[in-house]
Design a protein around this motif. Structure first.
Motif, PDB file in Angstrom:
ATOM      1  N   ARG A 140       0.816  -1.343  -0.037  1.00 22.38           N
ATOM      2  CA  ARG A 140      -0.061   0.211   0.055  1.00 22.38           C
ATOM      3  C   ARG A 140       0.926   1.323  -0.213  1.00 22.38           C
ATOM      4  O   ARG A 140       0.597   2.269  -0.639  1.00 22.38           O
ATOM      5  N   LEU A 141       1.827   1.118   0.766  1.00 20.92           N
ATOM      6  CA  LEU A 141       2.826   2.386   0.895  1.00 20.92           C
ATOM      7  C   LEU A 141       3.551   2.424  -0.531  1.00 20.92           C
ATOM      8  O   LEU A 141       3.505   3.838  -1.166  1.00 20.92           O
ATOM      9  N   PRO A 155      13.575  17.091   2.663  1.00 25.73           N
ATOM     10  CA  PRO A 155      14.932  16.983   2.889  1.00 25.73           C
ATOM     11  C   PRO A 155      15.476  15.847   2.748  1.00 25.73           C
ATOM     12  O   PRO A 155      16.760  15.631   2.473  1.00 25.73           O
ATOM     13  N   VAL A 156      14.746  14.648   3.110  1.00 27.22           N
ATOM     14  CA  VAL A 156      15.426  13.135   3.165  1.00 27.22           C
ATOM     15  C   VAL A 156      15.396  12.937   1.664  1.00 27.22           C
ATOM     16  O   VAL A 156      16.476  12.473   1.048  1.00 27.22           O
ATOM     17  N   ALA A 157      14.351  13.442   0.863  1.00 32.74           N
ATOM     18  CA  ALA A 157      14.641  13.356  -0.595  1.00 32.74           C
ATOM     19  C   ALA A 157      15.667  14.277  -1.388  1.00 32.74           C
ATOM     20  O   ALA A 157      16.295  13.611  -2.105  1.00 32.74           O
ATOM     21  N   ARG A 158      16.122  15.385  -0.735  1.00 30.71           N
ATOM     22  CA  ARG A 158      16.952  16.130  -1.213  1.00 30.71           C
ATOM     23  C   ARG A 158      18.585  15.153  -1.048  1.00 30.71           C
ATOM     24  O   ARG A 158      19.269  15.351  -1.846  1.00 30.71           O
ATOM     25  N   ALA A 192      13.912   5.404   3.452  1.00 29.49           N
ATOM     26  CA  ALA A 192      13.678   6.657   4.529  1.00 29.49           C
ATOM     27  C   ALA A 192      12.791   7.701   3.507  1.00 29.49           C
ATOM     28  O   ALA A 192      12.099   8.487   4.232  1.00 29.49           O
ATOM     29  N   ALA A 193      13.222   7.738   2.144  1.00 32.40           N
ATOM     30  CA  ALA A 193      12.738   8.934   1.533  1.00 32.40           C
ATOM     31  C   ALA A 193      11.317   8.698   1.323  1.00 32.40           C
ATOM     32  O   ALA A 193      10.472   9.606   1.254  1.00 32.40           O
ATOM     33  N   LEU A 194      10.976   7.254   0.791  1.00 32.68           N
ATOM     34  CA  LEU A 194       9.895   7.113   0.677  1.00 32.68           C
ATOM     35  C   LEU A 194       8.525   6.934   1.760  1.00 32.68           C
ATOM     36  O   LEU A 194       7.583   7.556   1.605  1.00 32.68           O
ATOM     37  N   THR A 195       9.076   6.469   3.020  1.00 36.31           N
ATOM     38  CA  THR A 195       8.493   6.503   4.204  1.00 36.31           C
ATOM     39  C   THR A 195       8.270   7.958   4.722  1.00 36.31           C
ATOM     40  O   THR A 195       7.069   8.276   5.140  1.00 36.31           O
ATOM     41  N   SER A 202       3.003   4.421  11.336  1.00 38.91           N
ATOM     42  CA  SER A 202       2.934   3.202  11.516  1.00 38.91           C
ATOM     43  C   SER A 202       3.549   2.448  10.500  1.00 38.91           C
ATOM     44  O   SER A 202       4.016   1.073  10.649  1.00 38.91           O
ATOM     45  N   LEU A 203       3.086   2.774   9.363  1.00 38.36           N
ATOM     46  CA  LEU A 203       3.839   1.884   7.708  1.00 38.36           C
ATOM     47  C   LEU A 203       5.290   1.953   8.096  1.00 38.36           C
ATOM     48  O   LEU A 203       5.729   0.967   7.601  1.00 38.36           O
ATOM     49  N   ALA A 204       5.571   3.138   8.387  1.00 38.51           N
ATOM     50  CA  ALA A 204       7.119   3.175   8.332  1.00 38.51           C
ATOM     51  C   ALA A 204       7.974   2.238   9.228  1.00 38.51           C
ATOM     52  O   ALA A 204       9.032   1.692   9.233  1.00 38.51           O
ATOM     53  N   ARG A 205       7.069   1.934  10.431  1.00 36.09           N
ATOM     54  CA  ARG A 205       7.863   1.168  11.579  1.00 36.09           C
ATOM     55  C   ARG A 205       7.406  -0.177  11.328  1.00 36.09           C
ATOM     56  O   ARG A 205       8.349  -0.956  11.592  1.00 36.09           O
TER      57      ARG A 205
END
Length: 322
Positions: A140-141, A155-158, A192-195, A202-205
């Motif tokens: 789903r993510l 900033p993570v995407a950069r 990390a960039a996508l989450t 919750s999906l990231a964890r």
């Protein structure tokens, strides 16, 4: 990057086919519509790999790439693509969304669903191919972040854009110890960039558990020919108990023994019908895919396909009557 494909050294009438073959072999199967006529097609393409990650860098004349429903349906190894836009603009379309990429932006898209890439101004970018199982992200993510531009507002995407654009052109990072050292950080950075873009903590964890079934089936595909493939070995490889292994697969509607047997039989069927089908004995082909007993192999093959392995091979390779 090396090796490099340059159409300046390819006869005009062969350029479309050479580029198509190179893209299919290095990244994935797509239909390509080149805007200029064959004699005006120009492309300089570099290929590389960082462990299990594939790298494809290209500067080329305008083109449209389409992953059709048929090609997506035939996908055997789900992968996620990362598209870094270096200059100009391009358009990524998937899952009823489209995003315009400008210099410094990137987007991801999946091989298991149709997509379209439009390079009306020409191609200038880097493309990474990640095994979907390695990213360990919930379906789903991934669906929610495909064809979404990631750029300066994240900033993570950069950070990810700078990192991957440098990794794409750093030949000394594509082999040996350096390559081994950056595989895991590369996967974690994209995760990390996508989450962070998705914004669902919750999906990231919990991505590892959410994609455990996917990672298990990917593991099985890579080891179908291993006669020692067992539930205990599969569970140990994923740091889970055998009971948990069966529970996870059951929730996905998978019976482990049936799943393995079905795909092993399909590989035998493919080999028997292939151009080298008569170069090895039927028993040897069965053993190659884990069927150690020739009689048992013939029995389950006929049960699955309604024809014996020998009859199937003879049907595809009739002997000359001369």
């Amino acid at each position: 990057m090396s090796p490099v494909l340059d159409t300046a050294f390819i006869p005009p009438q062969e350029r479309e086919e050479v580029l198509r073959h190179a893209l299919w072999e290095s990244m994935t199967a797509v239909e390509i519509d080149h805007r200029p006529p064959a004699e005006d097609i120009s492309a300089r393409v570099g290929f590389g790999a960082v462990g299990p990650l594939r790298v494809f860098s290209a500067r080329a004349t305008a083109a449209t790439l389409r992953r059709t429903e048929r090609l997506a349906r035939e996908d055997k190894e789900p992968v996620v693509f990362l598209n870094l836009q270096m200059t100009g603009t391009s358009l990524v379309v998937q899952n009823d969304r489209q995003c315009l990429l400008r210099p410094g932006d990137f987007a991801v898209y999946e091989s298991t669903a149709p997509y379209t890439l439009l390079f009306d101004e020409g191609v200038d970018g880097h493309f990474f191919r990640f095994p979907r199982a390695a990213l360990a992200l919930p379906e789903r993510l991934l669906r929610d972040v495909t064809a979404v531009p990631l750029g300066s507002d994240n900033p993570v995407a950069r950070l990810a854009f700078t990192y991957f654009s440098q990794l794409a052109v750093s030949d000394d990072m594509h082999q040996g110890v350096p390559a081994d050292a950056v595989v895991a950080p590369s996967i974690e950075l994209l995760r990390a960039a996508l989450t962070s873009q998705h914004g669902n903590s919750s999906l990231a964890r919990a991505p590892l558990e959410a994609t455990l079934s996917l990672r298990i089936t990917q593991y099985l595909r890579q080891r179908l020919a291993d006669p020692d493939l067992s539930a205990a070995r599969i569970a140990a490889a994923h740091d889970i108990s055998v009971r948990h292994l069966y529970d996870v697969l059951s929730r996905s509607g998978i019976s482990l023994g049936d799943w393995i047997r079905t795909r092993r039989l399909a590989e035998c069927r493919r080999e028997l019908a292939g151009p080298d089908g008569r170069l090895r004995t039927i028993a040897a082909i069965g053993r190659r895919w884990g069927f150690m007993d020739a009689t048992h192999f013939s029995k389950v093959f006929k049960q699955a396909y309604g024809i014996s392995p020998r009859a199937w091979r003879d049907h595809n390779h009739p002997r000359s009557s001369a």
